[in-house]
Design an enzyme around this catalytic site. Structure first.
Site, PDB file in Angstrom:
ATOM      1  CG  PHE A   1      40.897  41.548  32.380  1.00  0.00           C
ATOM      2  CD1 PHE A   1      41.036  42.450  32.170  1.00  0.00           C
ATOM      3  CD2 PHE A   1      40.629  40.731  31.376  1.00  0.00           C
ATOM      4  CE1 PHE A   1      39.860  43.684  31.476  1.00  0.00           C
ATOM      5  CE2 PHE A   1      39.620  41.400  30.063  1.00  0.00           C
ATOM      6  CZ  PHE A   1      39.603  42.776  31.009  1.00  0.00           C
ATOM      7  CE  LYS A   2      41.314  35.227  34.694  1.00  0.00           C
ATOM      8  NZ  LYS A   2      41.168  35.637  33.275  1.00  0.00           N
ATOM      9  CG  ASN A   3      47.429  37.542  40.020  1.00  0.00           C
ATOM     10  OD1 ASN A   3      46.179  37.870  39.462  1.00  0.00           O
ATOM     11  ND2 ASN A   3      46.985  36.553  40.914  1.00  0.00           N
TER      12      ASN A   3
END
Length: 375
Positions: free
Chosen positions: A167-169
């Site tokens: 879910f991270k950049n």
């Protein structure tokens, strides 16, 4: 990744500086503006490694915001310290004034968490830390690449942790990184994350070897991250471009306002705070909106393992040797709970064309104005 598989060398250190993990670390260090990057297998272990490298341990207290992913509070426990929760302010990040109030003689470190791509007030936090001789470990797991007043998050504190989970950049499914400008802290982090560090051919150091964990990544993870890195800045730029569009949905609305931001010129995250929790709950019915109190995984009241002060073995429980009883009662954190109950996060939709986001902006405008008609 296909090249890694073709070489058949999946171990992180099997190809030295020619490996993808080493190349990724060098490129990420340059992009963020730090001297050292160490890739590890999760954001949680990046935090643990950072605290261990900084010498945080039994008897120490670590200040952690009451709104974050639970790992921010579990990491101090993993090195024998205890987390002390701190209220957030309307920016959704740790309140510097509350930091001052929570400092005791046992306080050793602060973990400011840049939640939801929103930077903490790092100027104030670093000033407090230097005045009290405290270690600052930036938890930038949810804000990889984000800027704060001309610097990238993760380059400001003594150490920093990134997460690369799904879910991270920047993502490799799972993964993380430790960042620092301090050579000694980097060497200690490298030792702690790898029990075999003494055979890796690292440059000799005067730092004595100590027992370690195994938080290494494979070259497969390094290859995925190396390939993903070029996509980071375009992603952030798309969010930055969508921010004013989506924020315009709330212009002239008296019963809500844009949440304050520590660097509004670089904002890549949008949230709004309402006068009442009921208004926020009603607005959260709109598409692309979530009320933060309802995302319970990030609210301290749901951190059972922390609140109950349980460990896998009683003799390994840091609360048993803490200098004082740490109180996690909800009454102390009513400010945080109130802010979360009245705040809604607005998705900026970086994955969608701008035309779709214009339609969503109009829908948000209708939704927020409808709240007034409900009385």
């Amino acid at each position: 990744m296909s090249r890694v598989l073709a070489h058949g060398q999946l171990l992180r250190y099997s190809r030295g500086e020619r490996g993808y993990t080493a190349k990724f670390e060098a490129k990420l260090a340059e992009k963020i503006g730090v001297d050292h990057v160490l890739t590890v297998n999760s954001g949680t272990n990046a935090l643990i490694t950072s605290l261990a490298a900084a010498g945080v341990g039994p008897g120490d207290e670590v200040l952690v915001p009451a709104y974050t992913w639970v790992s921010s509070a579990l990491a101090p426990l993993a090195v024998g310290a205890v987390p002390v929760l701190v209220n957030i302010n309307d920016s959704l990040t740790i309140d510097p004034a509350e930091i001052e109030r929570r400092i005791t003689p046992q306080t050793k470190a602060i973990i400011p968490v840049h939640m939801l791509n929103r930077p903490c007030d790092m100027d104030a936090i670093m000033e407090i830390a230097r005045r009290h001789n405290l270690v600052v470990v930036e938890d930038a797991c949810q804000s990889v690449g984000v800027e704060y007043k001309g610097r990238r998050l993760g380059s400001i504190g003594d150490m920093a942790a990134f997460s690369f989970n799904h879910f991270k950049n920047l993502t490799s499914g799972e993964g993380g990184a430790v960042l620092t400008n301090d050579e000694r802290l980097f060497v200690r982090a490298r030792m702690y994350h790898d029990p075999g560090s003494f055979i890796r051919g690292h440059e000799r150091s005067n730092e004595p070897l100590f027992s370690a964990m195994n938080f290494k990544v494979s070259e497969l993870t390094g290859a995925v991250l190396h390939a993903q890195l070029s996509r980071l800045d375009p992603l952030l730029e798309r969010m930055r471009a969508r921010y004013p569009l989506m924020a315009s949905a709330f212009e002239g609305v008296e019963y809500c306002r844009i949440s304050p931001h520590s660097d509004p010129d670089n904002a890549v995250a949008l949230s709004v705070i309402f006068d009442t929790a009921e208004q926020a709950k009603a607005f959260a019915e709109a598409r692309g909106v979530e009320r933060l109190i309802d995302t319970d995984r990030h609210v301290f009241t749901n951190w059972e393992a922390v609140l109950t002060k349980r460990a896998f073995h009683p003799k390994m429980n840091p609360h048993n040797w803490a200098a004082r009883e740490i109180d996690y009662s909800a009454e102390q954190y009513e400010t945080t709970l109130d802010i979360l109950a009245r705040t809604c996060r607005i998705a900026l939709g970086a994955q969608f064309p701008i035309a779709i986001m214009r339609q969503r902006q109009k829908a948000l405008r209708r939704a927020v104005l409808a709240i007034s008609s409900r009385g």
